[in-house]
Design an enzyme around this catalytic site. Structure first.
Site, PDB file in Angstrom:
ATOM      1  N   VAL A   1      39.898  37.674  35.402  1.00 25.45           N
ATOM      2  CA  VAL A   1      40.401  38.803  36.188  1.00 25.45           C
ATOM      3  C   VAL A   1      39.262  39.551  36.875  1.00 25.45           C
ATOM      4  O   VAL A   1      39.483  40.295  37.826  1.00 25.45           O
ATOM      5  CB  VAL A   1      41.221  39.761  35.291  1.00 25.45           C
ATOM      6  CG1 VAL A   1      40.314  40.610  34.407  1.00 25.45           C
ATOM      7  CG2 VAL A   1      42.139  40.642  36.124  1.00 25.45           C
ATOM      8  N   SER A   2      38.033  39.346  36.410  1.00 21.06           N
ATOM      9  CA  SER A   2      36.898  40.113  36.909  1.00 21.06           C
ATOM     10  C   SER A   2      36.221  39.418  38.093  1.00 21.06           C
ATOM     11  O   SER A   2      35.688  38.317  37.943  1.00 21.06           O
ATOM     12  CB  SER A   2      35.859  40.306  35.800  1.00 21.06           C
ATOM     13  OG  SER A   2      34.635  40.787  36.339  1.00 21.06           O
TER      14      SER A   2
END
Length: 213
Positions: free
Chosen positions: A11-12
């Site tokens: 997600v980063s």
């Protein structure tokens, strides 16, 4: 040979940028990199912290910055159709690509590109199914073994004081963020600064504000 544990969550965007930049940052050094998927949301909850995308003004800046950083370092990066999103299914899929729960660089890269290259919905069922077929997992991504692996990875990261991603761990030292890669390289190359007092002295710096707890 040194071993680097790369704590990551798909997600980063910073984890993707660091993942893509890491081979260049380590060029010429003999190291082994172990990829360790963890759930960033659980790390943040443990600390009572918010991610940058959960703070509206910081969210806007973060997205602008990562788009610029991708362009600057030559890493393909387009914002997905929604962000943030729940990355659990992607983390489990990556873990499932190896019978020991240690996904290789190729599997991690495929998942990162799935999220950060197309600008599409990361959790679209058809896209997820196509990614799973391509990765051909050795374990059931939704099975109890993989679920336990993700919980264990995240718990170990919390116990090891990992507070965000990307975090690269080597010899008990944590290097957090894309901008820590030059510092990591200096450590691996034997920079004498790391044997001096400054690394440890910051932990003894007195706190200068009242504490709420």
């Amino acid at each position: 040979m040194k071993t680097i544990t790369f704590h990551l969550d798909f997600v980063s965007p910073y984890a993707w940028l660091a993942f893509d930049a890491l081979p260049r940052a380590l060029d010429g050094l003999e190291v082994e990199v172990i990829h360790r998927p963890v759930l960033l949301g659980a790390l943040l909850r443990e600390l009572g912290s918010l991610g940058p995308a959960e703070i509206p003004p910081k969210r806007d800046w973060t997205y602008r910055q990562v788009l610029w950083l991708g362009r600057s370092q030559g890493t393909p990066l387009r914002m997905p159709a929604r962000h943030p999103f729940n990355p659990v299914s992607l983390l489990r899929l990556a873990l499932a690509t190896d019978s020991r729960g240690c996904p290789g660089a190729a599997a991690c890269e495929a998942v990162f590109r799935h999220v950060w290259e197309s600008g599409e919905e990361p959790l679209d069922p058809d896209r997820l199914a196509a990614l799973e077929r391509r990765l051909a997992p050795q374990l059931d991504p939704e099975g109890p073994e993989v679920r336990a692996l993700l919980r264990a990875n995240t718990a170990e990261a919390i116990a090891g004081k990992v507070f965000g991603v990307p975090t690269l761990e080597v010899d008990g030292r944590l290097f957090w963020g894309l901008d820590s890669l030059p510092m990591l390289r200096a450590f691996l190359a034997g920079d004498p600064w790391f044997a001096g007092p400054d690394w440890a002295s910051v932990t003894r710096l007195p706190w200068g504000l009242p504490r709420d707890r």
